[in-house]
Scaffold this active site. Structure first.
Site, PDB file in Angstrom:
ATOM      1  N   CYS A 119       0.812  -1.227   0.000  1.00 54.61           N
ATOM      2  CA  CYS A 119       0.000   0.000   0.000  1.00 54.61           C
ATOM      3  C   CYS A 119       0.843   1.273   0.000  1.00 54.61           C
ATOM      4  O   CYS A 119       0.341   2.348  -0.318  1.00 54.61           O
ATOM      5  CB  CYS A 119      -0.950   0.007   1.192  1.00 54.61           C
ATOM      6  SG  CYS A 119      -2.075  -1.396   1.151  1.00 54.61           S
ATOM      7  N   HIS A 253      -2.985   7.202   2.036  1.00 49.79           N
ATOM      8  CA  HIS A 253      -3.448   5.909   1.517  1.00 49.79           C
ATOM      9  C   HIS A 253      -4.832   5.661   2.100  1.00 49.79           C
ATOM     10  O   HIS A 253      -5.071   5.859   3.290  1.00 49.79           O
ATOM     11  CB  HIS A 253      -2.481   4.801   1.920  1.00 49.79           C
ATOM     12  CG  HIS A 253      -3.055   3.435   1.738  1.00 49.79           C
ATOM     13  ND1 HIS A 253      -3.591   3.026   0.536  1.00 49.79           N
ATOM     14  CD2 HIS A 253      -3.210   2.388   2.597  1.00 49.79           C
ATOM     15  CE1 HIS A 253      -4.045   1.787   0.670  1.00 49.79           C
ATOM     16  NE2 HIS A 253      -3.830   1.377   1.911  1.00 49.79           N
ATOM     17  N   ASN A 283     -10.120   0.128  -0.519  1.00 47.58           N
ATOM     18  CA  ASN A 283      -8.662   0.121  -0.435  1.00 47.58           C
ATOM     19  C   ASN A 283      -8.106  -0.440  -1.740  1.00 47.58           C
ATOM     20  O   ASN A 283      -8.261  -1.627  -2.011  1.00 47.58           O
ATOM     21  CB  ASN A 283      -8.241  -0.733   0.767  1.00 47.58           C
ATOM     22  CG  ASN A 283      -6.728  -0.756   0.969  1.00 47.58           C
ATOM     23  OD1 ASN A 283      -5.971  -0.355   0.089  1.00 47.58           O
ATOM     24  ND2 ASN A 283      -6.310  -1.237   2.125  1.00 47.58           N
TER      25      ASN A 283
HETATM   26  O1  UT7 Z   1      -4.010  -1.101   3.364  1.00 46.31           O
HETATM   27  C1  UT7 Z   1      -3.172  -1.753   4.250  1.00 46.31           C
HETATM   28  C2  UT7 Z   1      -3.498  -1.448   5.596  1.00 46.31           C
HETATM   29  N1  UT7 Z   1      -4.738  -2.077   6.013  1.00 46.31           N
HETATM   30  C3  UT7 Z   1      -5.439  -1.471   6.928  1.00 46.31           C
HETATM   31  O2  UT7 Z   1      -5.058  -0.388   7.305  1.00 46.31           O
HETATM   32  C4  UT7 Z   1      -6.620  -2.172   7.550  1.00 46.31           C
HETATM   33  C5  UT7 Z   1      -6.603  -1.911   9.015  1.00 46.31           C
HETATM   34  N2  UT7 Z   1      -7.689  -2.532   9.773  1.00 46.31           N
HETATM   35  C6  UT7 Z   1      -8.970  -2.136   9.636  1.00 46.31           C
HETATM   36  O3  UT7 Z   1      -9.296  -1.292   8.850  1.00 46.31           O
HETATM   37  C7  UT7 Z   1      -9.990  -2.737  10.597  1.00 46.31           C
HETATM   38  O4  UT7 Z   1      -9.327  -3.459  11.602  1.00 46.31           O
HETATM   39  C8  UT7 Z   1     -11.024  -3.659   9.897  1.00 46.31           C
HETATM   40  C9  UT7 Z   1     -11.971  -2.817   9.074  1.00 46.31           C
HETATM   41  C10 UT7 Z   1     -10.298  -4.662   9.037  1.00 46.31           C
HETATM   42  C11 UT7 Z   1     -11.865  -4.403  10.950  1.00 46.31           C
HETATM   43  O5  UT7 Z   1     -12.472  -3.500  11.846  1.00 46.31           O
HETATM   44  P1  UT7 Z   1     -12.425  -3.772  13.418  1.00 46.31           P
HETATM   45  O6  UT7 Z   1     -13.194  -2.712  14.055  1.00 46.31           O
HETATM   46  O7  UT7 Z   1     -10.965  -3.899  13.797  1.00 46.31           O
HETATM   47  O8  UT7 Z   1     -13.202  -5.137  13.547  1.00 46.31           O
HETATM   48  P2  UT7 Z   1     -12.695  -6.572  14.065  1.00 46.31           P
HETATM   49  O9  UT7 Z   1     -11.751  -7.178  13.091  1.00 46.31           O
HETATM   50  O10 UT7 Z   1     -12.245  -6.468  15.465  1.00 46.31           O
HETATM   51  O11 UT7 Z   1     -14.040  -7.375  14.042  1.00 46.31           O
HETATM   52  C12 UT7 Z   1     -15.126  -7.013  14.896  1.00 46.31           C
HETATM   53  C13 UT7 Z   1     -16.260  -7.977  14.663  1.00 46.31           C
HETATM   54  C14 UT7 Z   1     -15.859  -9.439  14.756  1.00 46.31           C
HETATM   55  O12 UT7 Z   1     -16.912 -10.150  15.342  1.00 46.31           O
HETATM   56  P3  UT7 Z   1     -16.847 -10.551  16.904  1.00 46.31           P
HETATM   57  O13 UT7 Z   1     -15.624 -11.414  17.038  1.00 46.31           O
HETATM   58  O14 UT7 Z   1     -16.746  -9.264  17.644  1.00 46.31           O
HETATM   59  O15 UT7 Z   1     -18.136 -11.278  17.098  1.00 46.31           O
HETATM   60  C15 UT7 Z   1     -15.714  -9.866  13.320  1.00 46.31           C
HETATM   61  O16 UT7 Z   1     -15.922 -11.240  13.142  1.00 46.31           O
HETATM   62  O17 UT7 Z   1     -16.783  -7.794  13.334  1.00 46.31           O
HETATM   63  C16 UT7 Z   1     -16.810  -9.061  12.664  1.00 46.31           C
HETATM   64  N3  UT7 Z   1     -16.599  -8.841  11.249  1.00 46.31           N
HETATM   65  C17 UT7 Z   1     -17.619  -8.565  10.407  1.00 46.31           C
HETATM   66  N4  UT7 Z   1     -18.937  -8.452  10.589  1.00 46.31           N
HETATM   67  C18 UT7 Z   1     -19.680  -8.152   9.514  1.00 46.31           C
HETATM   68  C19 UT7 Z   1     -15.448  -8.839  10.562  1.00 46.31           C
HETATM   69  N5  UT7 Z   1     -15.674  -8.568   9.267  1.00 46.31           N
HETATM   70  C20 UT7 Z   1     -17.011  -8.400   9.147  1.00 46.31           C
HETATM   71  C21 UT7 Z   1     -17.857  -8.106   8.072  1.00 46.31           C
HETATM   72  N6  UT7 Z   1     -19.176  -7.982   8.292  1.00 46.31           N
HETATM   73  N7  UT7 Z   1     -17.373  -7.909   6.805  1.00 46.31           N
END
Ligand code: UT7
Length: 326
Positions: A119, A253, A283
């Site tokens: 990225c 980014h 992204n």
């Molecule tokens: O470009 C390179 C750099 N990349 C980035 O900068 C990405 C950085 N990370 C992020 O943007 C965020 O961490 C994400 C958008 C990927 C995830 O957001 P989050 O607030 O960190 O969510 P999480 O991974 O902690 O997941 C929270 C909950 C989980 O459920 P439980 O365990 O709390 O029951 C996941 O299973 O959300 C669930 N979840 C979803 N639910 C609905 C994960 N993906 C989804 C989804 N739809 N697509």
């Protein structure tokens, strides 16, 4: 190699972009994976993304963006003597997709290669092009970010498949020895390979017969992204003896709107100065910054004379900044 000791500055002559035709909305994704429109938009700011169809490739999108940037610069294709394509999704393992772009643009001179810094690739590619111009190795460089991440996404993994999109953007950087203060003012790049397993692709030519799929520990990457992007901004500001308020536009980014908001809060920058396109492009890895630049220029936001800070962070980890007087 040119032994002329004159130091040139690299100025931005033109910008261009290219997006696949197919739009995939959050609602569309709810038909194929266990997610909701609200979850995607609230957690990321993404509303829709473009997805490449068969025949739309990293090199075809990159070539279209590049041609628009050249047209926009007032130069001819034959003036280009360096092409750097930032991508992690080349058409093939080799040759470099940059050479496919060179060929399709009918360019027969100079040199072309791919830059792989995920990225952060576009910022790394600008640094390389800027250095080539400064030492006299190139006069007119095409710097392209083009990606087809849809091809390395595990479409059953809801934690990643909702986050990415395809597209390409390009700029033309040209040598200028005029006395104005325009052009690339600074580049600061960093990598720290200890975090490779937080964001990677589980395949590749040397380890597997498969191309592999993107794997990410989203929370881990998020934390580092806020820290590294904030420190990259401060580093660029301090190096150039500026105040944060001196910057006219921040072009980060585009990974997640929440990351951009957290960085803005941490370094005290006005949200109005941050270019945000993650809502419509998602992204697009190395393509996200030039796509955002193209939008901001077309919308009349970025104008000649503006101070524009590009910042990126991604897999590796790799991160950095480029400051440009437009
Ligand atoms: O470009 C390179 C750099 N990349 C980035 O900068 C990405 C950085 N990370 C992020 O943007 C965020 O961490 C994400 C958008 C990927 C995830 O957001 P989050 O607030 O960190 O969510 P999480 O991974 O902690 O997941 C929270 C909950 C989980 O459920 P439980 O365990 O709390 O029951 C996941 O299973 O959300 C669930 N979840 C979803 N639910 C609905 C994960 N993906 C989804 C989804 N739809 N697509």
């Amino acid at each position: 190699m040119n032994n002329d000791s004159k130091i040139f500055r690299s100025i931005v002559k033109g910008v261009g972009a290219s997006l696949p035709k197919k739009i995939v909305t959050n609602k569309d994704l709810t038909m194929t994976v266990d997610t909701s429109e609200e979850w995607i938009e609230e957690r990321t700011g993404i509303k829709e993304r473009r997805i490449a169809s068969e025949g739309e490739t990293t090199s075809s999108l990159g070539a279209e963006a590049a041609q628009k940037a050249i047209n926009n610069s007032g130069l001819e294709n034959s003036d280009i003597d360096l092409i750097i394509l930032a991508t992690s999704t080349p058409d093939n393992t080799f040759p470099a997709s940059a050479t496919a772009i060179q060929s399709s643009l009918g360019i027969r001179k100079g040199y072309a290669y791919d830059m792989q810094a995920v990225c952060s690739g576009f910022v790394f590619a600008i640094e390389a092009a800027d250095n080539a111009i400064k030492v006299g190795n190139a006069k007119n460089a095409l710097v392209i970010g083009s990606e087809t991440f849809s091809r390395i996404i595990d479409w059953d993994d809801r934690g990643t498949c909702v986050l990415f999109g395809d597209g390409a953007g390009a700029i033309v950087l040209s040598a200028s020895d005029d006395a104005s203060n325009r052009g690339v003012l600074s580049n600061h790049l960093h990598s720290d390979g200890r975090y490779g397993d937080l964001l990677y692709v589980d395949g590749g030519p040397s380890t597997s017969s498969q191309v592999g799929f993107l794997r990410m520990d989203g929370k881990g990457v998020f934390k580092h992204a806020v820290h590294n992007l904030s420190s990259a901004i401060i580093e660029a500001i301090e190096y150039n003896n500026l105040n944060i308020n001196d910057i006219d536009w921040f072009v980060p980014h585009q990974a997640n709107k929440r990351i951009l908001e957290a960085v803005s809060k941490k370094v005290g920058l006005s949200k109005d100065k941050v270019i945000i396109t993650v809502d419509k492009h998602a992204n697009t890895s190395a393509a996200s910054i030039p796509l955002a630049i193209n939008d901001a220029v077309e919308e009349g936001k970025i104008k000649p004379g503006d101070l524009v800070l590009l910042e990126a962070m991604g897999g590796g980890f790799s991160w950095g900044s480029t400051l440009i007087r437009w």
